[in-house]
Design a protein around this motif. Structure first.
Motif, PDB file in Angstrom:
ATOM      1  N   VAL A   1      -7.967 -12.715  -2.345  1.00  0.00           N
ATOM      2  CA  VAL A   1      -7.159 -11.506  -2.170  1.00  0.00           C
ATOM      3  C   VAL A   1      -7.509 -10.819  -0.854  1.00  0.00           C
ATOM      4  O   VAL A   1      -6.623 -10.396  -0.111  1.00  0.00           O
ATOM      5  CB  VAL A   1      -7.334 -10.551  -3.372  1.00  0.00           C
ATOM      6  CG1 VAL A   1      -6.719  -9.181  -3.094  1.00  0.00           C
ATOM      7  CG2 VAL A   1      -6.733 -11.165  -4.625  1.00  0.00           C
ATOM      8  N   ALA A   2      -8.801 -10.712  -0.542  1.00  0.00           N
ATOM      9  CA  ALA A   2      -9.219 -10.069   0.703  1.00  0.00           C
ATOM     10  C   ALA A   2      -8.670 -10.815   1.913  1.00  0.00           C
ATOM     11  O   ALA A   2      -8.171 -10.195   2.860  1.00  0.00           O
ATOM     12  CB  ALA A   2     -10.747  -9.989   0.773  1.00  0.00           C
ATOM     13  N   LEU A   3      -8.740 -12.142   1.905  1.00  0.00           N
ATOM     14  CA  LEU A   3      -8.204 -12.934   3.013  1.00  0.00           C
ATOM     15  C   LEU A   3      -6.690 -12.789   3.125  1.00  0.00           C
ATOM     16  O   LEU A   3      -6.146 -12.623   4.219  1.00  0.00           O
ATOM     17  CB  LEU A   3      -8.581 -14.408   2.854  1.00  0.00           C
ATOM     18  CG  LEU A   3     -10.049 -14.748   3.074  1.00  0.00           C
ATOM     19  CD1 LEU A   3     -10.333 -16.181   2.624  1.00  0.00           C
ATOM     20  CD2 LEU A   3     -10.444 -14.544   4.527  1.00  0.00           C
ATOM     21  N   ALA A   4      -6.010 -12.840   1.994  1.00  0.00           N
ATOM     22  CA  ALA A   4      -4.548 -12.736   2.007  1.00  0.00           C
ATOM     23  C   ALA A   4      -4.089 -11.361   2.481  1.00  0.00           C
ATOM     24  O   ALA A   4      -3.092 -11.249   3.206  1.00  0.00           O
ATOM     25  CB  ALA A   4      -3.994 -13.027   0.620  1.00  0.00           C
ATOM     26  N   ASN A   5      -4.799 -10.328   2.096  1.00  0.00           N
ATOM     27  CA  ASN A   5      -4.394  -8.966   2.457  1.00  0.00           C
ATOM     28  C   ASN A   5      -4.863  -8.563   3.853  1.00  0.00           C
ATOM     29  O   ASN A   5      -4.468  -7.505   4.344  1.00  0.00           O
ATOM     30  CB  ASN A   5      -4.905  -7.970   1.423  1.00  0.00           C
ATOM     31  CG  ASN A   5      -4.131  -8.048   0.122  1.00  0.00           C
ATOM     32  OD1 ASN A   5      -3.025  -8.569   0.080  1.00  0.00           O
ATOM     33  ND2 ASN A   5      -4.720  -7.540  -0.941  1.00  0.00           N
ATOM     34  N   ASP A   6      -5.684  -9.375   4.493  1.00  0.00           N
ATOM     35  CA  ASP A   6      -6.194  -9.067   5.828  1.00  0.00           C
ATOM     36  C   ASP A   6      -5.209  -9.562   6.887  1.00  0.00           C
ATOM     37  O   ASP A   6      -5.494 -10.450   7.682  1.00  0.00           O
ATOM     38  CB  ASP A   6      -7.567  -9.706   6.034  1.00  0.00           C
ATOM     39  CG  ASP A   6      -8.191  -9.312   7.362  1.00  0.00           C
ATOM     40  OD1 ASP A   6      -7.831  -8.245   7.898  1.00  0.00           O
ATOM     41  OD2 ASP A   6      -9.034 -10.079   7.871  1.00  0.00           O
ATOM     42  N   SER A   7      -4.036  -8.986   6.866  1.00  0.00           N
ATOM     43  CA  SER A   7      -2.984  -9.365   7.806  1.00  0.00           C
ATOM     44  C   SER A   7      -2.066  -8.173   8.016  1.00  0.00           C
ATOM     45  O   SER A   7      -1.833  -7.392   7.092  1.00  0.00           O
ATOM     46  CB  SER A   7      -2.167 -10.540   7.244  1.00  0.00           C
ATOM     47  OG  SER A   7      -1.059 -10.822   8.068  1.00  0.00           O
ATOM     48  N   ARG A   8      -1.542  -8.047   9.213  1.00  0.00           N
ATOM     49  CA  ARG A   8      -0.584  -6.975   9.446  1.00  0.00           C
ATOM     50  C   ARG A   8       0.813  -7.376   8.982  1.00  0.00           C
ATOM     51  O   ARG A   8       1.739  -6.584   9.016  1.00  0.00           O
ATOM     52  CB  ARG A   8      -0.580  -6.564  10.902  1.00  0.00           C
ATOM     53  CG  ARG A   8      -0.269  -7.675  11.852  1.00  0.00           C
ATOM     54  CD  ARG A   8      -0.457  -7.248  13.272  1.00  0.00           C
ATOM     55  NE  ARG A   8      -0.533  -8.465  14.079  1.00  0.00           N
ATOM     56  CZ  ARG A   8      -0.562  -8.488  15.363  1.00  0.00           C
ATOM     57  NH1 ARG A   8      -0.537  -7.357  16.026  1.00  0.00           N
ATOM     58  NH2 ARG A   8      -0.631  -9.618  16.003  1.00  0.00           N
ATOM     59  N   TYR A   9       0.956  -8.620   8.583  1.00  0.00           N
ATOM     60  CA  TYR A   9       2.227  -9.122   8.060  1.00  0.00           C
ATOM     61  C   TYR A   9       2.141  -9.161   6.542  1.00  0.00           C
ATOM     62  O   TYR A   9       1.082  -9.067   5.968  1.00  0.00           O
ATOM     63  CB  TYR A   9       2.533 -10.512   8.619  1.00  0.00           C
ATOM     64  CG  TYR A   9       2.511 -10.530  10.126  1.00  0.00           C
ATOM     65  CD1 TYR A   9       3.537  -9.946  10.857  1.00  0.00           C
ATOM     66  CD2 TYR A   9       1.451 -11.090  10.812  1.00  0.00           C
ATOM     67  CE1 TYR A   9       3.513  -9.931  12.244  1.00  0.00           C
ATOM     68  CE2 TYR A   9       1.421 -11.083  12.198  1.00  0.00           C
ATOM     69  CZ  TYR A   9       2.447 -10.499  12.906  1.00  0.00           C
ATOM     70  OH  TYR A   9       2.423 -10.483  14.265  1.00  0.00           O
ATOM     71  N   GLY A  10       3.229  -9.317   5.877  1.00  0.00           N
ATOM     72  CA  GLY A  10       3.190  -9.353   4.426  1.00  0.00           C
ATOM     73  C   GLY A  10       4.571  -9.412   3.815  1.00  0.00           C
ATOM     74  O   GLY A  10       4.839  -8.757   2.818  1.00  0.00           O
ATOM     75  N   LEU A  11       5.445 -10.191   4.399  1.00  0.00           N
ATOM     76  CA  LEU A  11       6.789 -10.308   3.858  1.00  0.00           C
ATOM     77  C   LEU A  11       6.751 -10.952   2.479  1.00  0.00           C
ATOM     78  O   LEU A  11       7.283 -10.413   1.513  1.00  0.00           O
ATOM     79  CB  LEU A  11       7.663 -11.136   4.800  1.00  0.00           C
ATOM     80  CG  LEU A  11       9.095 -11.411   4.337  1.00  0.00           C
ATOM     81  CD1 LEU A  11       9.857 -10.106   4.152  1.00  0.00           C
ATOM     82  CD2 LEU A  11       9.803 -12.313   5.323  1.00  0.00           C
ATOM     83  N   THR A  12       6.112 -12.119   2.391  1.00  0.00           N
ATOM     84  CA  THR A  12       6.009 -12.810   1.105  1.00  0.00           C
ATOM     85  C   THR A  12       4.613 -13.395   0.940  1.00  0.00           C
ATOM     86  O   THR A  12       3.882 -13.597   1.902  1.00  0.00           O
ATOM     87  CB  THR A  12       7.022 -13.964   0.966  1.00  0.00           C
ATOM     88  OG1 THR A  12       6.678 -15.003   1.875  1.00  0.00           O
ATOM     89  CG2 THR A  12       8.431 -13.494   1.190  1.00  0.00           C
ATOM     90  N   ALA A  13       4.280 -13.689  -0.317  1.00  0.00           N
ATOM     91  CA  ALA A  13       3.026 -14.366  -0.643  1.00  0.00           C
ATOM     92  C   ALA A  13       3.282 -15.225  -1.868  1.00  0.00           C
ATOM     93  O   ALA A  13       4.166 -14.928  -2.679  1.00  0.00           O
ATOM     94  CB  ALA A  13       1.913 -13.362  -0.926  1.00  0.00           C
ATOM     95  N   SER A  14       2.508 -16.283  -1.990  1.00  0.00           N
ATOM     96  CA  SER A  14       2.619 -17.168  -3.155  1.00  0.00           C
ATOM     97  C   SER A  14       1.237 -17.497  -3.668  1.00  0.00           C
ATOM     98  O   SER A  14       0.303 -17.681  -2.887  1.00  0.00           O
ATOM     99  CB  SER A  14       3.329 -18.474  -2.783  1.00  0.00           C
ATOM    100  OG  SER A  14       4.637 -18.216  -2.340  1.00  0.00           O
TER     101      SER A  14
END
Length: 91
Positions: free
Chosen positions: A47-60
């Motif tokens: 979760v920390a790695l996935a949320n460490d982005s300024r982008y975030g249109l979609t996630a799977s």
């Protein structure tokens, strides 16, 4: 571009393995490119790695454990989140 066809420019599907944290993931890429990284396997780290982005249109989130996948998906900061699917695929 690496190639072309009679119908226009072409970039082949590309898989990049062992991409260090912060490299390429912090850039918005367009085209058939996926960057793969390893991590310690914990949900918190994922979760920390996935949320460490300024982008975030979609996630799977992909898992055979739907309860765990749902719990991880609920913690992701993205516009659309899918479990065992890409939210933009319509499936």
């Amino acid at each position: 571009l690496p190639g072309s066809s009679e119908r226009g420019n072409y970039y082949p599907a590309t898989v990049l393995a062992d991409v260090p944290h912060g490299a390429l993931r912090d850039e918005e890429t367009f085209g058939p490119v996926v960057a793969l990284s390893t991590f310690d396997g914990s949900d918190d780290t994922a979760v920390a790695l996935a949320n460490d982005s300024r982008y975030g249109l979609t996630a799977s989130v992909y898992s055979s454990d739907l309860k765990r996948a749902g719990a991880v998906a609920a913690r992701l900061a993205a516009g659309q989140v899918g479990v065992n699917t890409n939210p933009l695929s319509g499936v």
